[in-house]
Design a protein around this motif. Structure first.
Motif: not given
Lengths: 242, 338
Positions: B212-213, B64, B223, B209, B72, B197-198, A16, A66, B68-69, B219-220, B200, B215-216
């Motif tokens: 990043i978890t 987008m 979006a 880390r 963040a 999503t994502d 994922m 990621r 994204a901003l 975004l997902v 956790t 942020l992404s």
């Protein structure tokens, strides 16, 4: 036995996270491509073009981060629902990168509102400088701007725009159109000028022309009497920013 | 070594994995087909499709980076701001929290797409949902960039200060009214129950880390809704002429309703909508103000984001309260200023 235990808890690639990283990487690549090729101006105005490098940087951080942290100790399979969602997110990237560069054309000229300026002629603009579509748009909306244009009747003007069909017009007349974009193409408004006295020729809809002539305000409309007409490629910045 | 990797305890059941792998394959094939059509099918020679694709692309290319901003900022709040800070704020009386949240919107110069992930994060983090929503709705209207763009769009017009001041004041009032109606709802009632999503979050991981978890993940999460909303808005822009509203320009109440409906369907960014509102010269200042206040709080792409982010009734609540308060306030303006 202990070797087996160590192996079982070793970090492995999370499907994922890799998929998410790749989709975000796609967005980053798209933003960098727009930025480096100048195609930003097919979608945004010069005022908001800075969004593209900003998007490229944040998306790059998110994507690389990621992928960098994609190894996990627990299994993270890519579920069907997430896979479809990621497909939807990747769709605009595929479209923007695969489509040939193209600007908004005559199709929507009749569907969008007419540019009304911001009383430009009355305040902030240099009214002695070269005339352009923004001045004409303002003149067609505001009496003060029209008065200033009337004072310059007969003066030379050079305009770049695309041909919009006007079925009722005589053969030596066309509407020359340019979109005025403030942020993105979704907010485009239309500036149009009637070109009269065209040299004989074929002027198909959507063709870009450079017209040189003299400007004449007539009532609430502005006409340009054409001296020379030249076919040109789509400009690198097809939309004007007020 | 190889046997440890395929231990039955760690491997998922075979049928779901096969389905998942097939799904991924289908998705990849679909994207490849779209790419081939876009490249070799000459879609840009079809006038309406070219128009739709360019508007769709431009809406997303502008929105987008703001999302994204926002994501963040949201991730930074999650990782670096301790929950106790929000707990202290949440303990304040609501009559103080809501105006403070609306004013705080002045410090966040992004459009509405960026404020949704931040509002969502604030509610998850422990700020009262009423304050989080007030902030989310007020920020895209009262921030300095939007005030400046409204000022420039109406430069030289008699209604300039009325539009700039009216937008700011009415934006604050409407956002606070929604906050007031949200009232004492718990964060669990406000946010959508589905797992993100994502997201956790493991607090034992490093801050980098975790950043990043989140942020992404944000975004997902955002979006997909933005893309669906953007596609619907681009389709409407392609086929429905903006001049359709002009027929209602001279009618007292309907002119305001028409401009609110137009703002909903056009789904413009709050930093540019003043220029479009100013182009509707047939409409009076009160109808244009309705466009400028309603649009940044409720439009097609925001509707999709709200439905995806918040609980079922949230979209309905925001729609009703924002529409009602904007309509009543603009009607009063129409009586006074025309």
């Amino acid at each position: 036995m202990s070797a087996v235990t160590v192996e079982a808890t070793r970090a492995r690639w999370s499907t994922m996270r890799v998929a998410i990283g790749l989709v975000l990487l796609g967005w980053a690549v798209m933003f960098w491509t727009l930025f480096l090729t100048g195609r930003t101006y097919l979608y945004l105005s010069s005022r908001t073009a800075w969004l593209v490098p900003m998007g490229a940087v944040i998306m790059s951080i998110a994507a690389i981060g990621r992928l960098w942290t994609a190894r996990t100790e627990k299994e993270e399979p890519l579920e069907s629902r997430t896979a479809w969602a990621l497909g939807v997110i990747a769709l605009p990237v595929v479209l923007v990168l695969a489509l040939p560069p193209s600007a908004l054309g005559a199709f929507s000229a009749g569907k969008r509102s007419t540019y009304a300026g911001s009383a430009i002629g009355a305040t902030a603009r240099d009214v002695t400088g070269p005339l352009d579509f923004v001045d004409i748009g303002a003149a067609q909306s505001f009496p003060t701007a029209m008065q200033e244009l009337e004072a310059r009747a007969g003066q030379p003007i050079t305009l770049e725009g695309f041909v919009t069909t006007d079925a009722s017009a005589p053969p030596d007349e066309i509407l020359l159109t340019r979109y005025i974009v403030t942020c993105c193409v979704a907010d485009a408004t239309v500036a149009q000028v009637r070109i009269v006295g065209l040299p004989p020729g074929n002027y198909p809809t959507d063709e870009w022309l450079e017209v040189t002539g003299a400007v004449y305000p007539v009532g609430r409309e502005v006409l340009v009497a054409a001296d020379t007409v030249q076919q040109i490629p789509v400009p690198s910045q097809p939309y004007l920013t007020p | 070594m190889a046997t440890t990797r395929t231990e039955p305890q760690t491997a998922p059941p075979a049928p779901p994995r096969a389905t998942q792998e097939r799904t991924w394959l289908w998705v990849t094939l679909m994207l490849a087909a779209v790419a081939l059509f876009a490249r070799f099918g000459h879609p840009m020679q079809i006038a309406w499709l070219r128009n739709l694709l360019i508007i769709f692309g431009s809406l997303l290319i502008e929105a987008m980076p703001f999302v994204a901003l926002g994501a963040a900022v949201s991730a930074l709040i999650e990782v670096f701001v301790p929950p106790s800070s929000f707990a202290r704020m949440a303990a304040l009386p609501r009559s103080l929290q809501i105006p403070a949240a609306a004013l705080a919107g002045m410090a966040f110069p992004v459009c509405e797409c960026g404020s949704v992930p931040v509002g969502r994060r604030l509610a998850r983090k422990g700020l009262s949902p009423a304050a989080a929503v007030t902030f989310m709705l007020a920020a895209p209207i009262v921030n300095p960039v939007v005030i400046a763009s409204t000022f420039v769009a109406y430069r030289g017009r008699d209604s300039q200060w009325l539009m700039v001041g009216g937008r700011f004041v009415l934006g604050m009032i409407v956002a606070m009214c929604v906050g007031w109606v949200i009232g004492a709802r718990a964060p669990g009632e406000l946010l959508r129950g589905a797992a993100v999503t994502d997201e956790t979050d493991d607090h034992d991981e490093s801050r980098g880390r975790r950043f990043i978890t989140h942020l992404s993940g944000d975004l997902v999460f955002m979006a997909r809704f933005l893309i669906v909303g953007g596609l619907v808005a681009a389709t409407i822009q392609t086929f429905v002429p903006a001049s359709i509203a002009n027929h209602l320009a001279s009618l007292p109440v309907l002119s305001i309703v028409a401009m609110m409906a137009l703002a909903f369907f056009l789904s413009l960014c709050s930093e540019s909508d003043a220029f479009v509102a100013a182009s509707f010269t047939a409409f009076g200042p009160s109808a244009q103000l309705a466009f400028l206040v309603f649009g940044p709080m409720m439009d097609m792409k925001l509707g999709a984001l709200y439905v995806g982010t918040f609980s079922k009734g949230f979209f309905r609540t925001v729609l009703i309260v924002v529409a009602a308060v904007t309509l009543v306030a603009c009607l009063w303006m129409q009586v006074i200023w025309g």
